[in-house]
Design a protein around this motif. Structure first.
Motif, PDB file in Angstrom:
ATOM      1  N   THR A  83      -4.049  -1.361  -1.029  1.00 29.19           N
ATOM      2  CA  THR A  83      -3.325  -0.508  -2.165  1.00 29.19           C
ATOM      3  C   THR A  83      -3.870   0.426  -2.663  1.00 29.19           C
ATOM      4  OG1 THR A  83      -1.822  -2.637  -2.081  1.00 29.19           O
ATOM      5  CG2 THR A  83      -1.491  -1.017  -3.756  1.00 29.19           C
ATOM      6  N   ALA A 111       0.827  -0.992  -0.143  1.00 30.45           N
ATOM      7  CA  ALA A 111       0.003  -0.102  -0.055  1.00 30.45           C
ATOM      8  C   ALA A 111       0.871   1.256   0.102  1.00 30.45           C
ATOM      9  CB  ALA A 111      -0.677  -0.095   1.141  1.00 30.45           C
ATOM     10  N   ALA A 139       0.491   1.366  -8.218  1.00 25.32           N
ATOM     11  CA  ALA A 139      -0.550   0.606  -7.380  1.00 25.32           C
ATOM     12  C   ALA A 139      -0.520  -1.069  -7.955  1.00 25.32           C
ATOM     13  CB  ALA A 139      -1.850   1.259  -7.269  1.00 25.32           C
TER      14      ALA A 139
END
Length: 298
Positions: free
Chosen positions: A267, A234, A243
């Motif tokens: 995330t 994350a 991401a």
């Protein structure tokens, strides 16, 4: 990446082909270091190429696969970090990871803005840039005198954190010391890593948050180690703006599929928070300061 660029300058290739060679070199370096060929390909696409075409995809896959094969030959097979089995596949624990994702987004903002402020502070010093790395090394060494485990690459510390071998107070101190040392070292203009330091800082943050949740809800069966794994993806994804690559990267680092659901949710939420609060990410701030705007659209 530099080797790929150099090869592209030696050979008679187009500018587009040279860019692909640079990305292929960077992806191969990441795959060779961490043994994560799939994440290396995705990271190169998300952060370097911004295109998904056969002319780019095929060289990326070939270079990453060969480099990951060399990783297996030289460093052995298996994930870089061995983690315990986590039981977080259902929806019961997901709200806790939603909060973690939001917190990791804020942590990514702190990491990025802190580094940018330190770099700006170095630029305001009344002496030349040649002295900046000396000052950075001095600050790094002072931190290391008080917290020696904050020095080095940090793979061993990360492994200890994701396996719950350290007390929560020790983890918090190491993570904070690593953040301060990394700010002063990298901000001074020296060549330094981003992946491993951010993974260490974020895993420590996740472990502390997970321990806190475990005390608040002792009957929920929460695992601080799972929070540490999720926080790595994350925070790195939010700090870099990659991401999807971060989700795959941490999965390949741990091969822990049981944690994939909270990892994905945390995330994307962290990336959402960082995107709303940051104008530039770790990989683009220096380019923006030089007047080079990086367009992230494919």
């Amino acid at each position: 990446g530099a080797l790929g660029s150099l090869l592209g300058q030696v050979l008679s290739v187009s500018a587009a082909e040279r860019k692909i060679l640079l990305a292929a070199g960077a992806a191969a370096g990441m795959a060779a270091t961490f043994g994560t060929p799939l994440a290396a390909v995705i990271l190169a696409i998300e952060l370097l190429l911004f295109e998904f075409s056969s002319r780019a995809f095929i060289p990326l896959v070939v270079s990453s696969a060969v480099a990951a094969g060399m990783h297996s030959v030289l460093l052995g097979e298996g994930p870089l970090f061995s983690v315990p089995t986590h039981d977080v596949a259902g929806l019961d624990q997901l709200p806790f990871f939603v909060v973690l994702g939001l917190g990791c987004g804020l942590l990514a903002v702190v990491i990025c803005q802190g580094l940018f402020l330190v770099e700006a502070g170095y630029r305001r010093l009344p002496f030349g840039e040649g002295w900046h790395p000396i000052l950075g090394g001095l600050a790094f060494g002072i931190v290391g005198l008080f917290v020696p485990r904050a020095l080095g690459v940090g793979y061993g510390v990360i492994d200890d954190v994701v396996n719950g071998r350290l007390a929560v107070g020790v983890v918090a101190v190491i993570a904070l010391a690593k953040l301060i040392a990394w700010w002063f070292a990298l901000g001074s203009g020296t060549s330094g890593g981003t992946l491993a330091p951010v993974l260490l800082i974020s895993s420590g943050f996740g472990y502390v948050v997970g321990t806190g949740f475990d005390h608040l809800a002792p009957g929920a069966g929460l695992s601080p180690e799972a929070f540490a794994v999720v926080a790595m993806a994350a925070t790195f994804g939010a700090g870099t703006g990659a991401a999807f690559a971060s989700i795959v990267f941490v999965f390949e680092l741990t091969r822990d599929y049981d944690v994939i659901l909270p990892l994905m949710v945390a995330t994307v939420l962290a990336d959402l928070v960082a995107g709303a609060l940051l104008e530039d990410r770790l990989m683009t701030e220096k380019l923006q300061r030089r007047g080079l705007r990086v367009h992230r659209d494919y």
